[in-house]
Write an enzyme that holds these catalytic residues in place. Sequence first.
Site, PDB file in Angstrom:
ATOM      1  N   TYR A 200       0.856  -1.181   0.000  1.00 40.40           N
ATOM      2  CA  TYR A 200       0.000   0.000   0.000  1.00 40.40           C
ATOM      3  C   TYR A 200       0.897   1.239   0.000  1.00 40.40           C
ATOM      4  O   TYR A 200       1.462   1.619   1.036  1.00 40.40           O
ATOM      5  CB  TYR A 200      -0.892   0.039   1.235  1.00 40.40           C
TER       6      TYR A 200
ATOM      7  N   ALA B 195     -23.049   3.169   0.270  1.00 43.18           N
ATOM      8  CA  ALA B 195     -22.994   4.265   1.239  1.00 43.18           C
ATOM      9  C   ALA B 195     -23.698   5.506   0.724  1.00 43.18           C
ATOM     10  O   ALA B 195     -23.630   6.569   1.338  1.00 43.18           O
ATOM     11  CB  ALA B 195     -21.540   4.593   1.582  1.00 43.18           C
ATOM     12  N   GLY B 196     -24.342   5.379  -0.438  1.00 40.33           N
ATOM     13  CA  GLY B 196     -25.025   6.529  -1.019  1.00 40.33           C
ATOM     14  C   GLY B 196     -24.087   7.535  -1.634  1.00 40.33           C
ATOM     15  O   GLY B 196     -24.467   8.689  -1.880  1.00 40.33           O
TER      16      GLY B 196
ATOM     17  N   GLY C 211     -18.326   2.628  -1.947  1.00 44.00           N
ATOM     18  CA  GLY C 211     -19.258   3.744  -1.813  1.00 44.00           C
ATOM     19  C   GLY C 211     -20.624   3.501  -2.401  1.00 44.00           C
ATOM     20  O   GLY C 211     -21.561   4.259  -2.126  1.00 44.00           O
TER      21      GLY C 211
END
Length: 321
Positions: free
Chosen positions: A61, A216-217, A213
């Site tokens: 990462y 999550a809207g 997402g």
Amino acid sequence: MKMRSLGHNGPQVSAIGLGCMRMSNITGGPQPGPDRNRESVAVIEAALEAGITLLNTGDFYGMGHNETLVAKAIRGRRDQAFLSVKCGIRRTHTGAILSMDGRPDSIKNYAAYSLQRLGVDYIDLYQPARADPSVPFEETIGAVADLIREGKVRYLGVSEINADQLRRAHATHPVSALEIEYSLASRFIEREMLPLARELGVGVVAYGVVTQGLLAGAMQGGVVDEALATSFARFRGETLRRNLEKASFLERLARSKHRTPAQLAIAWVLSRGDDIVPLVGMSRRSRLPENLGALDVAFNEDELAALDQAFAPGAIVGTRS
């Protein structure tokens, strides 16, 4: 903080884990600047103070950048953190994935660098990020088992593998946790992997619980980050439109419960069993109260049945990679 075990008689960790990946640039290019780095460290510190113990990172990462952030946050509070580290993916300077390297010497080399960057004497949960098709999986797992015997690692984890590989890994050394995608939108593990994990006594660490997402809207109006749309077929064109229609059910249910869609998405994963620990990614401290609120969400039988129908396996279309 509610706690859960990673597998039968496994280590106790917080019921929700913190996914640290998005605190680093994982697609190449420069890493975040000082202001964002400070906020990322503050997010980890706030999570630890709230009782979240499981911190999930990987040596690839940001080519080590992510581990340096974790190191700053846990300095002086190592005993509060359960460090889960993935290893083995080789990348170019642009962030492109070259291959998985599961050779035993490589695994031990990756661990040495992670220990140095994290500033710790041992890693709690160490796991190859994928199975290397060019190396017998037993050899890769054997390298982690050696690290456990040497006291450099406490528990063995595996990530994104198939049922045969999980059986072979567990036969080589007891596996504590399987990290794999699992959400209302991605329920493929229910066919074979989840029953097998439970048969073997392996805990499940679920990532992608809000599906980048979608649950999550965050994609209202069909606005999607270009890099995300390029990487995932489910976020493009007509496929995205169909998936947003499905996701709207979760938004309506969330409004009726005076909750957010993200809280319901996390809570649904939590409801699937005490042997499952969802990872939640955050880049701002302001998101912490909302995510922790998922621990207090309860579903009645009718709501669970409605979610099961609305998000039946395959309801969200498009490949996940």
